[in-house]
Every structure is written in C-alpha cells, then in structure tokens.
Design an enzyme around this catalytic site. Structure first.
Site, PDB file in Angstrom:
ATOM      1  N   GLY A  45       0.845  -1.195   0.000  1.00 35.90           N
ATOM      2  CA  GLY A  45       0.000   0.000   0.000  1.00 35.90           C
ATOM      3  C   GLY A  45       0.879   1.243   0.000  1.00 35.90           C
ATOM      4  O   GLY A  45       2.020   1.203   0.472  1.00 35.90           O
ATOM      5  N   GLN A  50       2.868   9.938   1.417  1.00 37.21           N
ATOM      6  CA  GLN A  50       4.184   9.293   1.379  1.00 37.21           C
ATOM      7  C   GLN A  50       4.992   9.656   0.141  1.00 37.21           C
ATOM      8  O   GLN A  50       6.182   9.358   0.080  1.00 37.21           O
ATOM      9  CB  GLN A  50       4.032   7.767   1.449  1.00 37.21           C
ATOM     10  CG  GLN A  50       3.457   7.286   2.773  1.00 37.21           C
ATOM     11  CD  GLN A  50       3.374   5.780   2.780  1.00 37.21           C
ATOM     12  OE1 GLN A  50       2.421   5.190   2.297  1.00 37.21           O
ATOM     13  NE2 GLN A  50       4.397   5.130   3.330  1.00 37.21           N
ATOM     14  N   LEU A  99       6.608   1.833   4.291  1.00 39.38           N
ATOM     15  CA  LEU A  99       7.706   2.244   3.414  1.00 39.38           C
ATOM     16  C   LEU A  99       8.374   3.530   3.896  1.00 39.38           C
ATOM     17  O   LEU A  99       9.510   3.798   3.531  1.00 39.38           O
ATOM     18  CB  LEU A  99       7.204   2.406   1.977  1.00 39.38           C
ATOM     19  CG  LEU A  99       6.675   1.116   1.324  1.00 39.38           C
ATOM     20  CD1 LEU A  99       6.171   1.399  -0.087  1.00 39.38           C
ATOM     21  CD2 LEU A  99       7.738   0.021   1.309  1.00 39.38           C
ATOM     22  N   HIS A 140      -4.256   1.100   7.824  1.00 33.68           N
ATOM     23  CA  HIS A 140      -2.884   1.640   7.853  1.00 33.68           C
ATOM     24  C   HIS A 140      -2.736   2.806   6.881  1.00 33.68           C
ATOM     25  O   HIS A 140      -2.203   3.861   7.239  1.00 33.68           O
ATOM     26  CB  HIS A 140      -1.888   0.510   7.529  1.00 33.68           C
ATOM     27  CG  HIS A 140      -0.466   0.962   7.440  1.00 33.68           C
ATOM     28  ND1 HIS A 140       0.489   0.587   8.352  1.00 33.68           N
ATOM     29  CD2 HIS A 140       0.169   1.786   6.562  1.00 33.68           C
ATOM     30  CE1 HIS A 140       1.650   1.171   8.034  1.00 33.68           C
ATOM     31  NE2 HIS A 140       1.482   1.886   6.942  1.00 33.68           N
ATOM     32  N   HIS A 144      -2.393   7.354   7.265  1.00 33.60           N
ATOM     33  CA  HIS A 144      -1.483   8.315   6.615  1.00 33.60           C
ATOM     34  C   HIS A 144      -2.227   9.583   6.196  1.00 33.60           C
ATOM     35  O   HIS A 144      -1.658  10.671   6.216  1.00 33.60           O
ATOM     36  CB  HIS A 144      -0.823   7.699   5.376  1.00 33.60           C
ATOM     37  CG  HIS A 144       0.327   6.782   5.686  1.00 33.60           C
ATOM     38  ND1 HIS A 144       1.453   7.199   6.352  1.00 33.60           N
ATOM     39  CD2 HIS A 144       0.521   5.474   5.410  1.00 33.60           C
ATOM     40  CE1 HIS A 144       2.306   6.178   6.474  1.00 33.60           C
ATOM     41  NE2 HIS A 144       1.758   5.120   5.910  1.00 33.60           N
TER      42      HIS A 144
HETATM   43 NI    NI Z   1       2.651   3.240   5.772  1.00 36.25          NI
END
Ligand code: NI
Length: 185
Positions: A45, A50, A99, A140, A144
């Site tokens: 994901g 990100q 990540l 999850h 973010h």
């Molecule tokens: Ni993450």
C-alpha cells in the site's frame, strides 16, 4: 515513474490530507506512478502523503498476502477521498511495516472490520465493508491521510525501544533500497 518516498520526520506525514476532485491535474499519471513506486519498494500500500502530496488518495495491491490470506488475492484498488464510516469486530494484532519507516516492524492492534466510503479511480462512489488483512491495509493507509503512522499506535515502552531507529530514520542516517526524502537535514 518511481517517486521518492518521504521518511518519518517529514512534515507532510503529519498533515491531515485534503479531498480532491475530478479536475485534479494528471491524476491517472499520479496513480500509475504511485503503483510503480509501491511495487519498486515491495510495498502492499502507498498513500499520497508518502510521496509528498497531502491529498486523500491511496493505492493498495494486497496480492503478496495471498498465500496466508485468501481475501488478498487480486485485490488491487485505488481509494480516493476515503472516509471510515465505522470500525467493528475484535481487535487483533498484525505485524505492520511502512515504506516511510524502513526496517521497522511491530505488532499493531486494530479492529477487524472497516466500513469505508470512497471513490474509485473513475470517481464512482462506493461504500463497502472490508475484513481481515484488507481492512488492516486500508486502516494503515487511511492513517497516513490523517497524519498518523503505525508507530504512533504503539505502547510507550515499544516506542522507547524503537527510539534510536526512529531517530535514525528522521535524520536520514539509514540505508534503504529505494529512494527516500528526509524531513530533517
Ligand atoms: Ni505506511
């Protein structure tokens, strides 16, 4: 195109992301680039913050979990402007990674089902329940968009235990197989 992934400590990861509309420039290219970036980093994901875009968008391809979680088979999806309507079921622990936090893996407790309202890549509105590992990946990634990373959900003891590693990530003192952007220099 593979985009750099922002590391823990970058201010964009702390922001609440904003909704987008159909006119968002080159959205299809962005989505394609996010999948490419995610696959390159071997993730399941990736949320737009990100890659340093504070917008409500994440992509998931849960196929790597297929072996142990049959619901993950062929689950490849784009989520735009998602909203969690409800979370239900027993809390369970799952070993999460991110990540933006290379080489940090910890068990996180979350509820087992999530009701999500979102739009797909064609801006079709959907409202669906997700369960098991799919709910987990969605929760999850959704975090973010709310400026939360999974380590925020750990106990103080565990956080203390991870402090050096997290500070190394924030400071850019890590090695990583994919390209990253660090907040602090
Ligand atoms: Ni993450």
């Amino acid at each position: 195109m593979i985009l750099p992934i922002v590391a823990l400590g970058h201010p964009t990861l702390k922001k609440v992301a904003q909704d987008i509309d159909k006119d968002y420039p080159e959205l299809n290219v962005l989505i394609e680039n996010m999948f490419e970036t995610m696959y390159n980093a071997e993730g399941v994901g990736l949320a737009a913050p990100q890659i340093n875009k504070s917008i409500r968008l994440f992509v998931i391809d849960a196929n790597p979990y297929e072996k142990y979680y049959p619901e993950a088979k062929d689950f490849k999806k784009v989520f735009i402007n998602p909203q969690i309507i409800s979370e239900e079921g027993e809390e369970w622990y799952f070993n999460e990674g991110c990540l933006s936090l290379p080489d940090v893996h910890e068990d996180v407790a979350r509820k087992s089902k999530v009701l999500l309202r979102y739009m797909d890549e064609n801006f079709q509105e959907k409202e669906e329940w997700f369960e098991g590992v799919l709910a987990r990946v969605i929760q999850h990634e959704y975090d973010h968009l709310e400026g939360v990373v999974f380590t925020d959900r750990l106990s103080n003891v565990t956080k203390l235990f991870l402090r050096k590693r997290l500070n190394d990530i924030r400071g850019g003192n890590i090695r990583c197989d994919y390209k990253m952007t660090f907040g602090k220099r």
